[in-house]
Design a protein around this motif. Structure first.
Motif, PDB file in Angstrom:
ATOM      1  N   PHE A  66     -26.454  -1.933  64.435  1.00 21.89           N
ATOM      2  CA  PHE A  66     -25.958  -0.644  63.955  1.00 21.89           C
ATOM      3  C   PHE A  66     -25.705  -0.670  62.453  1.00 21.89           C
ATOM      4  O   PHE A  66     -25.812   0.358  61.785  1.00 21.89           O
ATOM      5  CB  PHE A  66     -24.676  -0.268  64.701  1.00 21.89           C
ATOM      6  CG  PHE A  66     -24.920   0.396  66.025  1.00 21.89           C
ATOM      7  CD1 PHE A  66     -24.951   1.772  66.131  1.00 21.89           C
ATOM      8  CD2 PHE A  66     -25.140  -0.353  67.165  1.00 21.89           C
ATOM      9  CE1 PHE A  66     -25.182   2.394  67.340  1.00 21.89           C
ATOM     10  CE2 PHE A  66     -25.375   0.249  68.383  1.00 21.89           C
ATOM     11  CZ  PHE A  66     -25.402   1.631  68.474  1.00 21.89           C
ATOM     12  N   LEU A  67     -25.367  -1.844  61.922  1.00 25.39           N
ATOM     13  CA  LEU A  67     -25.161  -1.964  60.481  1.00 25.39           C
ATOM     14  C   LEU A  67     -26.477  -1.788  59.735  1.00 25.39           C
ATOM     15  O   LEU A  67     -26.533  -1.158  58.676  1.00 25.39           O
ATOM     16  CB  LEU A  67     -24.547  -3.328  60.159  1.00 25.39           C
ATOM     17  CG  LEU A  67     -24.255  -3.614  58.677  1.00 25.39           C
ATOM     18  CD1 LEU A  67     -23.210  -2.630  58.152  1.00 25.39           C
ATOM     19  CD2 LEU A  67     -23.771  -5.051  58.489  1.00 25.39           C
ATOM     20  N   SER A  70     -28.016   2.837  61.028  1.00 22.25           N
ATOM     21  CA  SER A  70     -26.931   3.683  61.532  1.00 22.25           C
ATOM     22  C   SER A  70     -27.432   4.823  62.415  1.00 22.25           C
ATOM     23  O   SER A  70     -26.658   5.397  63.183  1.00 22.25           O
ATOM     24  CB  SER A  70     -26.136   4.263  60.358  1.00 22.25           C
ATOM     25  OG  SER A  70     -26.980   5.046  59.524  1.00 22.25           O
ATOM     26  N   ARG A 102     -16.186   1.503  63.329  1.00 24.22           N
ATOM     27  CA  ARG A 102     -17.358   1.941  62.564  1.00 24.22           C
ATOM     28  C   ARG A 102     -18.486   2.356  63.502  1.00 24.22           C
ATOM     29  O   ARG A 102     -19.162   3.366  63.277  1.00 24.22           O
ATOM     30  CB  ARG A 102     -17.833   0.807  61.647  1.00 24.22           C
ATOM     31  CG  ARG A 102     -19.008   1.199  60.756  1.00 24.22           C
ATOM     32  CD  ARG A 102     -19.413   0.049  59.863  1.00 24.22           C
ATOM     33  NE  ARG A 102     -19.815  -1.106  60.641  1.00 24.22           N
ATOM     34  CZ  ARG A 102     -21.026  -1.241  61.188  1.00 24.22           C
ATOM     35  NH1 ARG A 102     -21.920  -0.278  61.051  1.00 24.22           N
ATOM     36  NH2 ARG A 102     -21.327  -2.323  61.869  1.00 24.22           N
ATOM     37  N   ILE A 103     -18.680   1.593  64.588  1.00 19.33           N
ATOM     38  CA  ILE A 103     -19.706   1.958  65.570  1.00 19.33           C
ATOM     39  C   ILE A 103     -19.346   3.278  66.247  1.00 19.33           C
ATOM     40  O   ILE A 103     -20.203   4.151  66.443  1.00 19.33           O
ATOM     41  CB  ILE A 103     -19.863   0.836  66.620  1.00 19.33           C
ATOM     42  CG1 ILE A 103     -20.466  -0.413  65.973  1.00 19.33           C
ATOM     43  CG2 ILE A 103     -20.736   1.302  67.782  1.00 19.33           C
ATOM     44  CD1 ILE A 103     -20.589  -1.591  66.914  1.00 19.33           C
ATOM     45  N   LEU A 106     -20.364   6.374  64.574  1.00 10.88           N
ATOM     46  CA  LEU A 106     -21.802   6.659  64.550  1.00 10.88           C
ATOM     47  C   LEU A 106     -22.295   7.323  65.827  1.00 10.88           C
ATOM     48  O   LEU A 106     -23.423   7.814  65.870  1.00 10.88           O
ATOM     49  CB  LEU A 106     -22.588   5.356  64.324  1.00 10.88           C
ATOM     50  CG  LEU A 106     -22.314   4.602  63.021  1.00 10.88           C
ATOM     51  CD1 LEU A 106     -23.092   3.294  62.998  1.00 10.88           C
ATOM     52  CD2 LEU A 106     -22.677   5.458  61.815  1.00 10.88           C
TER      53      LEU A 106
END
Length: 413
Positions: A66-67, A70, A102-103, A106
């Protein structure tokens, strides 16, 4: 790739792969073929992601993916988070709070989420002790119009406003959950949403306090959903004490709403629980109920002390007389060792179904039109005797007087 091939054909192709053996591995191979296959593959690969305390290495790989990209968050529809409440294990939401939040930010199209804490049955994790960034990310997801299904397990101090502001919620499942009710706190700055939604299914087990708060707020029109609009309420008691408490304290609250469908799931029931439940079930509270489902996952009728007819009659006798019940569904599954043709033969012979027959055709159920028995067959040994077992039960049912005035239906799966 030929542009003449309809996209629907590709979709069917990938649907077949996703349901076959080693779907993720095969979908990854397809993703390397071309851009069209890559886009379709991602929808299936990332449709459901699971973050587990038992696999922190797997979470590291997911976080890295995911980094690097995104846009993968747009494909996720189902999220499962399994964390631990026990010392000595990885505590994901605490140790990796920044990465997980952070995930979560998204996941712009998430429809369904499960937050499950594993450990002792009596241990829960306080919502207030979760990191601020985690709570904020969860709150934003739940408020989205497209979010529709939430399952919480072993979580305490859940702000009731978190649930009440889920305007798109269709399914709510609470297991060992306690809530914090701030509805009477005038200092609260989070108003409840005025928009009501139709909650299709509300399931609760060992969450009487949370269920009580939600029902009371709904009665005062302070919730984002009304239980009068709820299609089905499903109750899954785990102990006799919980069954008695719920029956006496919670079911009367449901009775204040025009609830039409109610299901009791006795998946962990033993003979004593069934016997106690039949004495304490308070179904007379739900006077407008039209459909009642009893799901017995562990076959309780092996011996003659817990026979089929009297057990069902005791449960159904707790309804008020007369009532509006139009449909009764009885789902029964057997264990691996005793759901055989010989066992079923004993159940039918000693089941005393005549007691059920007299009750169903009597004045207590004037509106009853359908009784559906569903037998859940799961083992190979039983499957080979499937037709024989079905025939035995069907013969026992069609011999009842009920079958001449009420539709008796037998299914197996």
């Amino acid at each position: 790739m030929s542009p003449l091939i309809p996209t629907e054909i590709y979709e069917l192709f990938f649907l077949y792969i996703s349901r076959g053996d080693h779907p993720i591995r095969n979908l990854k191979s397809c993703a390397l073929t071309c851009r069209i296959f890559s886009a379709i593959s991602r929808r299936y690969i990332f449709n459901t992601i699971e973050i587990s305390y038992a696999r922190p290495d797997q979470f590291g790989q997911l976080s890295k993916a995911f980094l690097m990209n995104s846009s993968l968050g747009e494909y996720v529809r189902n999220l499962i988070i399994r964390d631990s409440v026990l010392p000595g294990y990885t505590h994901l939401l605490e140790d990796y709070s920044l990465e997980i939040s952070r995930i979560l930010r998204l996941l712009s199209q998430l429809n369904r989420m499960e937050l499950i804490y594993h450990g002792s049955r009596s241990l829960t994790v306080s919502w207030a002790k979760l990191r601020v960034e985690i709570r904020a990310a969860f709150g934003d997801i739940l408020k989205a119009d497209y979010f529709s299904s939430l399952h919480l397990s072993h979580v305490s101090d859940v702000p009731v406003s978190l649930i009440m502001n889920c305007t798109g919620l269709k399914t709510l499942d609470l297991t060992h959950v306690r809530m914090e009710d701030s509805s009477n706190d005038t200092s609260t700055t989070t108003p409840y949403s005025p928009t009501c939604t139709r909650l299709d299914l509300f399931t609760f087990r060992n969450s009487n306090q949370a269920a009580s708060i939600l029902i009371r707020l709904a009665a005062r029109s302070q919730s984002a959903f009304e239980f009068s609009l709820c299609s089905t309420v499903k109750w899954c008691p785990e102990t006799l004490a919980e069954a008695i408490e719920t029956s006496q304290d919670i079911l009367p609250l449901f009775g204040s709403h025009p609830l039409h469908k109610f299901a009791v799931h006795l998946g962990l029931a033993e003979h004593a629980v069934l016997a106690g439940l039949s004495r304490h079930l308070f179904m007379q509270s739900c006077t407008l109920l039209q459909s009642f489902t009893m799901d017995v996952q562990i076959w309780p009728f092996k011996d003659r002390n817990a026979t089929l007819g009297p057990t069902l009659s005791s449960l159904l006798n707790t309804f008020t007389s007369p009532n509006n019940l139009r449909e009764i569904n009885i789902l029964i599954s057997g264990g691996r060792t005793f759901l055989t043709s010989d066992a079923v033969d004993q159940i039918i012979k000693h089941g005393k179904l005549q007691e059920l027959d007299v009750l169903l055709t009597g004045p207590k159920f004037p509106e009853l039109r359908k009784v559906n028995f569903q037998l859940i067959v799961s083992t190979f040994k039983v499957v080979r005797q499937r037709q024989q077992i079905l025939q035995m039960i069907e013969n026992g049912l069609t011999g009842l007087v009920t079958s001449t005035s009420i539709e008796l239906k037998l299914e197996a799966r």
